[in-house]
Design a protein around this motif. Structure first.
Motif, mmCIF file in Angstrom:
data_model
loop_
_atom_site.group_PDB
_atom_site.id
_atom_site.type_symbol
_atom_site.label_atom_id
_atom_site.label_comp_id
_atom_site.label_asym_id
_atom_site.label_seq_id
_atom_site.Cartn_x
_atom_site.Cartn_y
_atom_site.Cartn_z
ATOM 1 N N LEU A 84 0.817 -1.212 0.000
ATOM 2 C CA LEU A 84 0.000 0.000 0.000
ATOM 3 C C LEU A 84 0.851 1.262 0.000
ATOM 4 O O LEU A 84 0.482 2.262 -0.615
ATOM 5 C CB LEU A 84 -0.933 0.009 1.215
ATOM 6 N N ALA A 85 1.983 1.221 0.712
ATOM 7 C CA ALA A 85 2.825 2.414 0.810
ATOM 8 C C ALA A 85 4.213 2.037 1.311
ATOM 9 O O ALA A 85 4.365 1.079 2.063
ATOM 10 C CB ALA A 85 2.194 3.427 1.759
ATOM 11 N N ILE A 86 5.190 2.816 0.877
ATOM 12 C CA ILE A 86 6.547 2.709 1.415
ATOM 13 C C ILE A 86 6.652 3.729 2.547
ATOM 14 O O ILE A 86 6.407 4.920 2.334
ATOM 15 C CB ILE A 86 7.614 3.012 0.335
ATOM 16 N N GLY A 87 7.015 3.267 3.726
ATOM 17 C CA GLY A 87 7.135 4.173 4.867
ATOM 18 C C GLY A 87 8.467 4.885 4.888
ATOM 19 O O GLY A 87 8.531 6.108 5.081
ATOM 20 N N SER A 88 9.542 4.132 4.681
ATOM 21 C CA SER A 88 10.875 4.729 4.696
ATOM 22 C C SER A 88 11.887 3.760 4.098
ATOM 23 O O SER A 88 11.648 2.551 4.031
ATOM 24 C CB SER A 88 11.297 5.099 6.119
ATOM 25 N N VAL A 89 13.005 4.329 3.681
ATOM 26 C CA VAL A 89 14.166 3.551 3.239
ATOM 27 C C VAL A 89 15.344 4.087 4.048
ATOM 28 O O VAL A 89 15.605 5.294 4.035
ATOM 29 C CB VAL A 89 14.421 3.692 1.724
ATOM 30 N N THR A 90 16.001 3.192 4.767
ATOM 31 C CA THR A 90 17.093 3.596 5.653
ATOM 32 C C THR A 90 18.356 2.825 5.307
ATOM 33 O O THR A 90 18.339 1.594 5.239
ATOM 34 C CB THR A 90 16.717 3.333 7.129
ATOM 35 N N LEU A 91 19.447 3.556 5.094
ATOM 36 C CA LEU A 91 20.753 2.936 4.837
ATOM 37 C C LEU A 91 21.509 2.851 6.153
ATOM 38 O O LEU A 91 21.490 3.797 6.958
ATOM 39 C CB LEU A 91 21.555 3.782 3.845
ATOM 40 N N ARG A 92 22.157 1.711 6.395
ATOM 41 C CA ARG A 92 23.000 1.546 7.580
ATOM 42 C C ARG A 92 24.397 1.156 7.138
ATOM 43 O O ARG A 92 24.559 0.246 6.328
ATOM 44 C CB ARG A 92 22.440 0.474 8.515
ATOM 45 N N ASP A 93 25.392 1.839 7.695
ATOM 46 C CA ASP A 93 26.766 1.481 7.337
ATOM 47 C C ASP A 93 27.237 0.323 8.203
ATOM 48 O O ASP A 93 26.491 -0.186 9.058
ATOM 49 C CB ASP A 93 27.698 2.692 7.427
ATOM 50 N N ALA A 94 28.463 -0.114 7.997
ATOM 51 C CA ALA A 94 28.993 -1.289 8.703
ATOM 52 C C ALA A 94 29.009 -1.084 10.212
ATOM 53 O O ALA A 94 28.925 -2.042 10.979
ATOM 54 C CB ALA A 94 30.397 -1.608 8.191
ATOM 55 N N ALA A 95 29.088 0.162 10.664
ATOM 56 C CA ALA A 95 29.102 0.450 12.105
ATOM 57 C C ALA A 95 27.697 0.583 12.686
ATOM 58 O O ALA A 95 27.534 0.750 13.888
ATOM 59 C CB ALA A 95 29.891 1.733 12.363
ATOM 60 N N GLY A 96 26.680 0.548 11.807
ATOM 61 C CA GLY A 96 25.302 0.643 12.277
ATOM 62 C C GLY A 96 24.709 2.030 12.223
ATOM 63 O O GLY A 96 23.532 2.223 12.562
ATOM 64 N N ALA A 97 25.478 3.028 11.799
ATOM 65 C CA ALA A 97 24.953 4.391 11.691
ATOM 66 C C ALA A 97 23.903 4.444 10.584
ATOM 67 O O ALA A 97 24.099 3.893 9.497
ATOM 68 C CB ALA A 97 26.085 5.370 11.406
ATOM 69 N N ALA A 98 22.793 5.111 10.863
ATOM 70 C CA ALA A 98 21.657 5.130 9.942
ATOM 71 C C ALA A 98 21.521 6.461 9.217
ATOM 72 O O ALA A 98 21.795 7.518 9.781
ATOM 73 C CB ALA A 98 20.376 4.820 10.700
ATOM 74 N N GLU A 99 21.073 6.362 7.954
ATOM 75 C CA GLU A 99 20.758 7.549 7.160
ATOM 76 C C GLU A 99 19.425 7.285 6.457
ATOM 77 O O GLU A 99 19.292 6.321 5.692
ATOM 78 C CB GLU A 99 21.847 7.802 6.110
ATOM 79 N N THR A 100 18.439 8.125 6.733
ATOM 80 C CA THR A 100 17.135 7.991 6.092
ATOM 81 C C THR A 100 17.202 8.616 4.704
ATOM 82 O O THR A 100 17.625 9.757 4.541
ATOM 83 C CB THR A 100 16.034 8.666 6.924
ATOM 84 N N VAL A 101 16.771 7.856 3.708
ATOM 85 C CA VAL A 101 16.830 8.299 2.318
ATOM 86 C C VAL A 101 15.650 9.228 2.028
ATOM 87 O O VAL A 101 14.517 8.962 2.440
ATOM 88 C CB VAL A 101 16.810 7.086 1.361
ATOM 89 N N ASP A 102 15.932 10.306 1.315
ATOM 90 C CA ASP A 102 14.883 11.249 0.902
ATOM 91 C C ASP A 102 13.858 10.499 0.038
ATOM 92 O O ASP A 102 14.225 9.863 -0.953
ATOM 93 C CB ASP A 102 15.538 12.371 0.089
ATOM 94 N N PRO A 103 12.555 10.558 0.398
ATOM 95 C CA PRO A 103 11.524 9.851 -0.385
ATOM 96 C C PRO A 103 11.469 10.257 -1.853
ATOM 97 O O PRO A 103 10.934 9.505 -2.678
ATOM 98 C CB PRO A 103 10.222 10.225 0.326
ATOM 99 N N ALA A 104 12.021 11.409 -2.194
ATOM 100 C CA ALA A 104 12.040 11.838 -3.597
ATOM 101 C C ALA A 104 12.982 10.970 -4.435
ATOM 102 O O ALA A 104 12.920 10.991 -5.664
ATOM 103 C CB ALA A 104 12.461 13.300 -3.699
ATOM 104 N N ARG A 105 13.826 10.154 -3.788
ATOM 105 C CA ARG A 105 14.805 9.336 -4.514
ATOM 106 C C ARG A 105 14.280 7.944 -4.874
ATOM 107 O O ARG A 105 14.988 7.171 -5.524
ATOM 108 C CB ARG A 105 16.084 9.207 -3.691
#
Length: 198
Positions: A84-105
């Motif tokens: 129904l919908a994508i809530g979020s896309v989150t990238l995590r690096d090898a250390a576990g740090a998270a970056e939320t991807v801009d939904p426009a991408r």
């Protein structure tokens, strides 16, 4: 790839009374509610079995997909439908740090069998080396039982009724009857080419 169900089907969304009516259980007794917990458990078990066979989330709820690599740089098929919908896309690096991807991408490509996450105007976001990506999404036909296609709803009731009928036969191999298999056949996801992006 790991698919995690973030929240179970709410008890209020399950048609317990309708299922009890389907079984033609007696009413007017002092312990009328005693069968509710059993009816709910049979419905949940049947729901899980039908979902596994079809690759469909029958009632809407939230999921999280965790992967280490996209199958394709442009598009990635989601493992359950309908989305129904994508809530979020989150990238995590090898250390576990998270970056939320801009939904426009990114965008959701709707499909009744193989919905896809696709890059908006280009590639999907690059996953960090040694990292992961988490895709949070909502999948299901709707939040209420009335949203479920009639053939799938009937298949769940029939299978739950079989579980109820054979509840005292421990160890009996449970197989889906021809009638139930016929009801769900059009909803089954036929995977080709090893279930790749297509």
């Amino acid at each position: 790839m790991t698919l995690i169900e973030l929240n179970p089907v709410a008890k209020a969304a399950l048609p317990v009374q309708a299922f009890k009516d389907h079984l033609r259980l007696g009413t007017g007794f002092a312990d009328d509610g005693a069968e509710d917990a059993l009816a709910e458990s049979y419905l949940r078990a049947a729901l899980a079995a039908i979902e596994m066979r079809t690759g469909k989330a029958i009632l809407a709820r939230d999921f999280r997909l965790e992967i280490v690599d996209w199958r394709d740089d442009w598009v990635h098929a989601l493992p359950i439908a309908p989305v129904l919908a994508i809530g979020s896309v989150t990238l995590r690096d090898a250390a576990g740090a998270a970056e939320t991807v801009d939904p426009a991408r990114y965008a959701l490509e709707r499909d009744p069998h193989r919905p896809k996450l696709k890059g908006a105007g280009g590639y999907l976001p690059a996953i960090p080396a040694g990292g992961t990506v988490e895709v949070a999404f909502t999948a299901g036909f709707g939040a209420a039982w009335a949203d479920v296609p009639p053939d799938l709803a009937q298949a769940v009731f029939l299978l739950a009724a079989e579980y109820h009928e054979h509840r005292h036969e421990a160890g009996k191999a449970a197989s889906m009857s021809f009638g139930i298999a016929a009801l769900i056949e059009r909803w089954r996801n036929v995977r080709v080419l090893g279930g790749g992006a297509a």
